[in-house]
Design an enzyme around this catalytic site. Structure first.
Site, PDB file in Angstrom:
ATOM      1  N   ASN A 154       0.798  -1.229   0.000  1.00 36.30           N
ATOM      2  CA  ASN A 154       0.000   0.000   0.000  1.00 36.30           C
ATOM      3  C   ASN A 154       0.831   1.281   0.000  1.00 36.30           C
ATOM      4  OD1 ASN A 154       0.554  -1.151   2.677  1.00 36.30           O
ATOM      5  ND2 ASN A 154      -0.357   0.718   3.442  1.00 36.30           N
TER       6      ASN A 154
ATOM      7  N   GLN B  22      -5.074  -3.899  -1.406  1.00 40.59           N
ATOM      8  CA  GLN B  22      -4.643  -3.055  -2.532  1.00 40.59           C
ATOM      9  C   GLN B  22      -4.475  -3.872  -3.820  1.00 40.59           C
ATOM     10  OE1 GLN B  22      -4.687   0.134  -2.191  1.00 40.59           O
ATOM     11  NE2 GLN B  22      -4.576   0.400   0.028  1.00 40.59           N
TER      12      GLN B  22
ATOM     13  N   CYS C 242      -3.437   5.463   7.813  1.00 42.35           N
ATOM     14  CA  CYS C 242      -3.536   5.072   9.220  1.00 42.35           C
ATOM     15  C   CYS C 242      -2.348   5.564  10.025  1.00 42.35           C
ATOM     16  CB  CYS C 242      -3.590   3.555   9.339  1.00 42.35           C
ATOM     17  SG  CYS C 242      -4.709   2.788   8.196  1.00 42.35           S
TER      18      CYS C 242
HETATM   19  N1  PLP Z   1      -4.323  -3.662   4.435  1.00 40.50           N
HETATM   20  C1  PLP Z   1      -3.877  -2.751   3.566  1.00 40.50           C
HETATM   21  C2  PLP Z   1      -2.812  -3.132   2.583  1.00 40.50           C
HETATM   22  C3  PLP Z   1      -4.393  -1.448   3.564  1.00 40.50           C
HETATM   23  O1  PLP Z   1      -3.940  -0.540   2.671  1.00 40.50           O
HETATM   24  C4  PLP Z   1      -5.405  -1.122   4.504  1.00 40.50           C
HETATM   25  C5  PLP Z   1      -5.945   0.254   4.568  1.00 40.50           C
HETATM   26  O2  PLP Z   1      -5.341   1.220   4.142  1.00 40.50           O
HETATM   27  C6  PLP Z   1      -5.855  -2.137   5.379  1.00 40.50           C
HETATM   28  C7  PLP Z   1      -5.285  -3.380   5.311  1.00 40.50           C
HETATM   29  C8  PLP Z   1      -6.922  -1.871   6.379  1.00 40.50           C
HETATM   30  O3  PLP Z   1      -8.156  -1.627   5.784  1.00 40.50           O
HETATM   31  P1  PLP Z   1      -9.377  -1.092   6.663  1.00 40.50           P
HETATM   32  O4  PLP Z   1      -8.921   0.200   7.281  1.00 40.50           O
HETATM   33  O5  PLP Z   1     -10.482  -0.904   5.710  1.00 40.50           O
HETATM   34  O6  PLP Z   1      -9.635  -2.107   7.692  1.00 40.50           O
END
Ligand code: PLP
Length: 383
Positions: free
Chosen positions: A149, A178, A322
């Site tokens: 990501n 992603q 995040c």
């Molecule tokens: N995994 C990846 C690679 C992400 O990019 C994200 C969010 O940016 C997540 C997990 C988590 O997704 P969510 O916030 O919808 O739970």
């Protein structure tokens, strides 16, 4: 506003929002109720599950609705270890995973499992020789994401599946947030796969866990036994139906969108790579998706670049949404061995089907202007 932060989240389709409202309005029955209304709602849920399964080319019984990919990752990781803990105590995670995976592994380490971190090479792709050296008869779980990501690196899932043939005890979990619809994957090769609707123009608050076999994962929450006992709690039927719709609408657009994104990425690299101090961390080749481009101005803070683009109406991000509020070096870029200055100075630009060529041209123009006005001199005075 020019929105180039589609890795963080996307704008929901109008039709998806309408579906969400319509299902809540007209089919608000509890799918677990045995009355007629409940049964109708349950049929709708079943149809959504089938639609998702058909697009992913798997059986509908392997699709579980959750609240988001973070929850799906937690269920797959903790649930599989709960199932296999009598057979071994080692778990492997790649260093470039999203916090929803990495932090779950760290929790398992606190609970007594031996955690092995898997390296990537300088391109940000899994080091298969390192994986070979880490796998043991005690290993019960491995997580490698489909597409990273932060810089869009596509991980060698097929090669990993080959290596794992000698280790049938290992549960192989892939975070597909992603990667879904962006890169092919054969889900029947792996044990579990997770994703979130809001990354492909669905709504926030609904996700999916694909699980090859329910028997290999213990449920980690307890209650009414919904979703085949894996995820208790009244199912968000409107969310599930709208996720299926968003997935279908995005799936239908995929070939055109992928072509368009390649052109966008080419244009940005052609225009910016020739600037002396710009570093492109996501090259134009098939080891990277075209929808994400990570760019650095070493010696400048990523936040400063994001803010100056912000002031000109362009939304991009530093690393993943995040973690962008806490200041620490991005773990995925650090794992690649990039310099501290490169990591600190990196921004992520990400596209969706809505992104227009004109917006990309404006981004390039504004980036160059801000670079010449604010950053060039600072960089050169420090050299
Ligand atoms: N995994 C990846 C690679 C992400 O990019 C994200 C969010 O940016 C997540 C997990 C988590 O997704 P969510 O916030 O919808 O739970």
């Amino acid at each position: 506003m020019i929105y180039l932060d589609n890795c963080a989240t996307t704008k929901p389709y109008k039709e998806v929002l309408e579906t969400f409202v319509e299902v809540n309005d007209n089919y608000y029955g509890n799918p677990a109720s045995i009355n007629k209304f409940g049964k109708t709602t349950n049929k709708l849920l079943d149809a959504a599950r089938k639609q998702v399964a058909d697009i992913l080319k798997v059986k509908k019984e392997t699709i579980y609705f959750t609240s988001c990919a973070t929850e799906s990752n937690n269920i797959a990781i903790i649930g599989s270890v709960e199932h296999k803990k009598d057979f071994g105590n080692r778990i492997i995670v790649s260093k470039i995973e999203h916090p929803s995976v990495l932090e779950t592994y760290r929790e398992l380490e606190r609970r007594g499992f031996i955690l092995d971190y898997l390296n990537v090479d300088s391109n940000g792709l899994i080091d298969l020789n390192h994986l070979k050296s880490l796998l043991t008869k005690e290993t019960i779980l491995l997580s490698v994401m489909h597409v990273n990501n932060v810089y869009g690196g596509v991980q060698p899932i097929k090669e990993i599946v080959e290596l794992l043939k000698e280790y049938p005890k290992v549960h192989f979990h892939v975070d597909g947030v992603q990667g879904v619809l962006k890169k092919e994957i054969n889900l029947s090769d792996i044990d579990s796969y997770s994703f979130s609707a809001h990354k492909f123009h669905g709504i926030k608050g609904v996700g999916v866990l694909y699980l090859k076999s329910r028997r290999t994962v213990h449920n980690i929450t307890f209650g009414g036994g919904q979703e085949n006992g894996l995820r208790s709690g009244t199912v968000n039927v409107a969310g599930a139906v709208s996720l299926a719709k968003a997935l279908r609408l995005s799936y239908e657009r995929t070939p055109d969108v992928l072509k368009k994104h390649r052109e966008f990425k080419k244009l940005i690299i052609n225009e910016l790579d020739s600037i002396n101090h710009v570093v492109i961390n996501s090259p134009l080749d098939d080891n990277y998706v075209d929808s994400i481009i990570n760019i650095s101005l070493p010696k400048i803070k990523g936040e400063a670049i994001v803010n100056s683009l912000n002031e000109r109406g362009i939304m991009v991000s530093t690393t993943s949404a995040c973690s962008s509020k806490t200041f620490h070096l991005n773990e995925a870029l650090y794992a690649r061995g990039l310099s501290k200055e490169n990591i600190e100075g990196s921004i992520r630009v990400s596209f969706s089907y809505k992104t227009k060529l004109e917006e990309i041209k404006t981004f390039v123009k504004v980036f160059k202007e801000e670079y010449n006005k604010k950053f060039k001199e600072v960089i050169e005075s420090g050299i």
